[in-house]
Design a protein around this motif. Structure first.
Motif, PDB file in Angstrom:
ATOM      1  N   GLY A  30       0.819  -1.209   0.000  1.00 34.27           N
ATOM      2  CA  GLY A  30       0.000   0.000   0.000  1.00 34.27           C
ATOM      3  C   GLY A  30       0.851   1.257   0.000  1.00 34.27           C
ATOM      4  O   GLY A  30       0.563   2.220  -0.732  1.00 34.27           O
ATOM      5  N   GLN A  31       1.921   1.257   0.790  1.00 36.56           N
ATOM      6  CA  GLN A  31       2.836   2.394   0.808  1.00 36.56           C
ATOM      7  C   GLN A  31       3.501   2.589  -0.554  1.00 36.56           C
ATOM      8  O   GLN A  31       3.617   3.704  -1.065  1.00 36.56           O
ATOM      9  CB  GLN A  31       3.912   2.178   1.879  1.00 36.56           C
ATOM     10  N   THR A  32       3.945   1.482  -1.139  1.00 38.70           N
ATOM     11  CA  THR A  32       4.662   1.544  -2.409  1.00 38.70           C
ATOM     12  C   THR A  32       3.776   2.051  -3.536  1.00 38.70           C
ATOM     13  O   THR A  32       4.197   2.861  -4.367  1.00 38.70           O
ATOM     14  CB  THR A  32       5.225   0.152  -2.767  1.00 38.70           C
ATOM     15  N   LEU A  33       2.523   1.574  -3.587  1.00 34.28           N
ATOM     16  CA  LEU A  33       1.597   2.034  -4.626  1.00 34.28           C
ATOM     17  C   LEU A  33       1.360   3.540  -4.519  1.00 34.28           C
ATOM     18  O   LEU A  33       1.350   4.254  -5.534  1.00 34.28           O
ATOM     19  CB  LEU A  33       0.273   1.284  -4.516  1.00 34.28           C
ATOM     20  N   SER A  34       1.175   4.026  -3.304  1.00 36.28           N
ATOM     21  CA  SER A  34       0.961   5.454  -3.107  1.00 36.28           C
ATOM     22  C   SER A  34       2.203   6.251  -3.494  1.00 36.28           C
ATOM     23  O   SER A  34       2.105   7.307  -4.140  1.00 36.28           O
ATOM     24  CB  SER A  34       0.588   5.742  -1.653  1.00 36.28           C
ATOM     25  N   ALA A  35       3.374   5.740  -3.109  1.00 32.45           N
ATOM     26  CA  ALA A  35       4.622   6.414  -3.458  1.00 32.45           C
ATOM     27  C   ALA A  35       4.806   6.460  -4.972  1.00 32.45           C
ATOM     28  O   ALA A  35       5.309   7.450  -5.517  1.00 32.45           O
ATOM     29  CB  ALA A  35       5.804   5.706  -2.799  1.00 32.45           C
ATOM     30  N   GLY A  36       4.392   5.398  -5.660  1.00 33.67           N
ATOM     31  CA  GLY A  36       4.495   5.362  -7.112  1.00 33.67           C
ATOM     32  C   GLY A  36       3.601   6.393  -7.768  1.00 33.67           C
ATOM     33  O   GLY A  36       3.992   7.040  -8.755  1.00 33.67           O
ATOM     34  N   GLU A  37       2.399   6.561  -7.234  1.00 34.00           N
ATOM     35  CA  GLU A  37       1.482   7.564  -7.781  1.00 34.00           C
ATOM     36  C   GLU A  37       2.043   8.968  -7.589  1.00 34.00           C
ATOM     37  O   GLU A  37       1.984   9.807  -8.497  1.00 34.00           O
ATOM     38  CB  GLU A  37       0.115   7.438  -7.105  1.00 34.00           C
ATOM     39  N   VAL A  38       2.617   9.227  -6.398  1.00 32.63           N
ATOM     40  CA  VAL A  38       3.228  10.537  -6.147  1.00 32.63           C
ATOM     41  C   VAL A  38       4.410  10.759  -7.079  1.00 32.63           C
ATOM     42  O   VAL A  38       4.589  11.858  -7.643  1.00 32.63           O
ATOM     43  CB  VAL A  38       3.674  10.653  -4.667  1.00 32.63           C
ATOM     44  N   LYS A  39       5.231   9.721  -7.277  1.00 28.52           N
ATOM     45  CA  LYS A  39       6.382   9.833  -8.165  1.00 28.52           C
ATOM     46  C   LYS A  39       5.940  10.121  -9.595  1.00 28.52           C
ATOM     47  O   LYS A  39       6.578  10.914 -10.302  1.00 28.52           O
ATOM     48  CB  LYS A  39       7.192   8.525  -8.124  1.00 28.52           C
ATOM     49  N   GLN A  40       4.861   9.508 -10.032  1.00 31.71           N
ATOM     50  CA  GLN A  40       4.367   9.752 -11.386  1.00 31.71           C
ATOM     51  C   GLN A  40       3.924  11.206 -11.550  1.00 31.71           C
ATOM     52  O   GLN A  40       4.208  11.831 -12.584  1.00 31.71           O
ATOM     53  CB  GLN A  40       3.199   8.819 -11.704  1.00 31.71           C
ATOM     54  N   ILE A  41       3.247  11.737 -10.546  1.00 33.36           N
ATOM     55  CA  ILE A  41       2.842  13.140 -10.584  1.00 33.36           C
ATOM     56  C   ILE A  41       4.074  14.039 -10.611  1.00 33.36           C
ATOM     57  O   ILE A  41       4.137  15.039 -11.341  1.00 33.36           O
ATOM     58  CB  ILE A  41       1.941  13.480  -9.383  1.00 33.36           C
ATOM     59  N   GLU A  42       5.082  13.679  -9.811  1.00 31.93           N
ATOM     60  CA  GLU A  42       6.336  14.438  -9.783  1.00 31.93           C
ATOM     61  C   GLU A  42       7.013  14.422 -11.150  1.00 31.93           C
ATOM     62  O   GLU A  42       7.530  15.443 -11.616  1.00 31.93           O
ATOM     63  CB  GLU A  42       7.270  13.847  -8.726  1.00 31.93           C
ATOM     64  N   ASN A  43       6.993  13.275 -11.816  1.00 34.13           N
ATOM     65  CA  ASN A  43       7.628  13.154 -13.131  1.00 34.13           C
ATOM     66  C   ASN A  43       6.963  14.040 -14.171  1.00 34.13           C
ATOM     67  O   ASN A  43       7.624  14.545 -15.087  1.00 34.13           O
ATOM     68  CB  ASN A  43       7.586  11.697 -13.613  1.00 34.13           C
ATOM     69  N   ILE A  44       5.638  14.207 -14.060  1.00 32.93           N
ATOM     70  CA  ILE A  44       4.919  15.023 -15.035  1.00 32.93           C
ATOM     71  C   ILE A  44       5.427  16.460 -15.036  1.00 32.93           C
ATOM     72  O   ILE A  44       5.464  17.117 -16.080  1.00 32.93           O
ATOM     73  CB  ILE A  44       3.397  14.963 -14.759  1.00 32.93           C
ATOM     74  N   SER A  45       5.867  16.943 -13.869  1.00 31.39           N
ATOM     75  CA  SER A  45       6.366  18.319 -13.771  1.00 31.39           C
ATOM     76  C   SER A  45       7.859  18.427 -14.097  1.00 31.39           C
ATOM     77  O   SER A  45       8.422  19.519 -14.078  1.00 31.39           O
ATOM     78  CB  SER A  45       6.111  18.871 -12.373  1.00 31.39           C
ATOM     79  N   SER A  46       8.492  17.293 -14.449  1.00 28.58           N
ATOM     80  CA  SER A  46       9.933  17.291 -14.728  1.00 28.58           C
ATOM     81  C   SER A  46      10.196  17.464 -16.219  1.00 28.58           C
ATOM     82  O   SER A  46       9.445  16.967 -17.060  1.00 28.58           O
ATOM     83  CB  SER A  46      10.549  15.976 -14.242  1.00 28.58           C
ATOM     84  N   THR A  47      11.277  18.141 -16.549  1.00 23.13           N
ATOM     85  CA  THR A  47      11.691  18.280 -17.951  1.00 23.13           C
ATOM     86  C   THR A  47      12.753  17.246 -18.317  1.00 23.13           C
ATOM     87  O   THR A  47      13.256  17.242 -19.441  1.00 23.13           O
ATOM     88  CB  THR A  47      12.247  19.691 -18.207  1.00 23.13           C
ATOM     89  N   ASP A  48      13.077  16.373 -17.389  1.00 29.97           N
ATOM     90  CA  ASP A  48      14.099  15.348 -17.597  1.00 29.97           C
ATOM     91  C   ASP A  48      13.459  14.082 -18.152  1.00 29.97           C
ATOM     92  O   ASP A  48      12.576  13.500 -17.533  1.00 29.97           O
ATOM     93  CB  ASP A  48      14.800  15.057 -16.268  1.00 29.97           C
TER      94      ASP A  48
END
Length: 338
Positions: free
Chosen positions: A154-172
Motif C-alpha cells: 500500500g505504501q509503495t503504490l501510493s509512493a508510485g502515484e506521487v512519483k508519477q505526478i512528480e515526473n509530469i512536472s519534470s523536464t528530464d
C-alpha cells in the motif's frame, strides 16, 4: 482469451472458485447505496490476474500440501493463500478507484468509472471501505509476514502515484524515473502476489528472493506491453493512440526516441508534460516514435524480461502442470495468448 485463461487456472480451479466466493462475500451484505456502488465495481470484474499468480505460486511450493483437507476442502495453507489473494485484489481495486479520482478519469475497463457514475466523494469513501476490507482479509491469514507485505505494498503504490505526478512536472526524460514508477505502481503488485503465495507455503529465504524477482519481472513486462498498446489501433484498444501523452505521461517507447530526438521533437515531449500540446502535436509524436524505433525497442525490453521469467520457471518450478500454467500466464501478460 477465455480458453487461455481456463488453461492457466486449471491447476487451481478449486482455489479460484473459493477465491471468487470469498471476494464477493467480503464486499456484500452492507445494504443501501454502499452495496449499489460495490456491486457496480464487482460487475466490472477483471481477469483476476493477480489472484491467479498468488494461488499458482502457493500451489507450486506446496503441490501435495492440501491432502489433509479432505474431499472438497482446502488445507490451512491454501486458505491463507486465498485470503491473502483476496486482500491483494481488494487493495488493487481500492487503488484503481482512488487513481480514477486523482487522474479525473471517466472510464475504467471500457465502462464509466466510479467517480463518473456516482461522484468523487462516493469514490473516495468506497475506495476507503475497500481498503479497510483488504486489511480485514489479510488479518484472517494470521500471518504477520503477509500483513507486513500488504501494508508495504500500500505504501509503495501510493509512493508510485506521487512519483508519477512528480515526473509530469519534470523536464528530464529519465529512463530511471520511468522504471522507478512502474516498479512501484505495477511490478510491486506482482511481486507481492508471489511473496504472499510463497509465504503461504512457508518457503525459505533464497527461494523467496527468486520468486519475488520473478513477480517483479512479470509486472515490468506487463506494464511495458500496456505502454506499447497505447500506440495500437484504436479499434483494438478502445481508446485513441497516444492517450498516455494526453495524460502527460511519457512511457518507454517515446522516452527511447526522445533521448536522441531533434530539438523540435524534444520540445513536444516537454509540452506533453506541461499539458500544452495539440492533437496534431500528439499525432506527430506518436508517428515519430513509431518511425524511429520506439516500439521495437520496447518490444526488445519485453523479450529480455520474458526470457528471465521463462528461465525462472524452467529452473525452479518442478510441478509440470503449474509450470505450464505459469508459462501461459507470462505469455498472456505479453499478448501471446496461444
Amino acid at each position: 482469451m477465455t480458453d487461455t485463461l481456463s488453461h492457466i487456472k486449471a491447476p487451481i480451479a478449486d482455489e479460484m472458485a473459493h477465491f471468487d466466493a470469498v471476494f464477493r462475500e467480503s464486499l456484500s451484505g452492507n445494504g443501501g447505496l454502499l452495496d449499489t456502488v460495490l456491486e457496480y465495481i464487482m460487475r466490472r470484474g477483471g481477469k483476476r490476474m493477480r489472484p491467479m499468480l498468488t494461488l499458482l505460486v502457493a500451489k507450486a511450493f506446496s503441490p501435495g500440501g492440501c491432502e489433509e483437507g479432505g474431499k472438497g476442502e482446502l488445507c490451512d495453507g491454501a486458505l491463507r493463500a486465498i485470503h491473502a489473494a483476496c486482500s491483494l485484489e481488494l487493495l488493487h481495486t481500492a487503488s484503481l478507484v482512488h487513481d480514477d479520482v486523482v487522474d479525473e478519469s471517466d472510464r475504467r475497463r471500457g465502462q464509466a468509472s466510479v467517480n463518473a457514475s456516482f461522484d468523487n466523494k462516493m469514490a473516495v469513501l468506497v475506495g476507503d471501505y475497500i481498503l479497510a476490507t483488504s486489511l480485514r482479509e489479510i488479518a484472517m491469514t494470521g500471518c504477520a509476514g503477509m500483513t507486513d507485505a500488504v501494508a508495504r505494498l500500500g505504501q509503495t503504490l501510493s509512493a508510485g502515484e506521487v512519483k508519477q505526478i512528480e515526473n509530469i512536472s519534470s523536464t528530464d526524460f529519465s529512463m530511471d524515473n520511468y522504471f522507478d514508477v512502474i516498479e512501484k505502481k505495477t511490478a510491486s503488485l506482482f511481486e507481492c502476489c508471489c511473496r504472499l503465495g510463497a509465504l503461504s507455503a512457508g518457503v525459505g529465504e533464497a527461494a523467496m528472493e527468486k520468486v519475488c524477482e520473478f513477480g517483479r519481472n512479470i509486472g515490468i513486462l506487463f506494464q511495458i506491453r500496456d505502454d506499447i498498446l497505447d500506440y495500437s489501433d484504436p479499434e483494438v484498444t478502445g481508446k485513441p493512440a497516444g492517450n498516455d501523452l494526453r495524460e502527460g505521461k511519457l512511457t518507454l517507447p517515446v522516452l527511447h526516441v526522445l533521448a536522441s530526438a531533434p530539438d523540435e521533437i524534444a520540445d513536444l515531449g516537454r509540452r506533453v508534460r506541461s499539458f500544452d500540446i495539440t492533437e496534431l502535436d500528439i499525432n506527430c509524436l506518436v508517428e515519430y516514435t513509431e518511425n524511429h524505433g520506439g516500439i521495437e525497442y520496447a518490444r526488445s525490453v519485453i523479450e529480455e524480461y520474458y526470457r528471465k521469467c521463462m528461465d525462472y520457471i524452467d529452473h525452479n518450478i518442478s510441478d509440470s502442470a503449474i509450470a505450464e500454467s505459469l508459462r501461459l500466464y507470462v505469455g498472456f501478460a505479453v499478448g501471446r495468448e496461444s
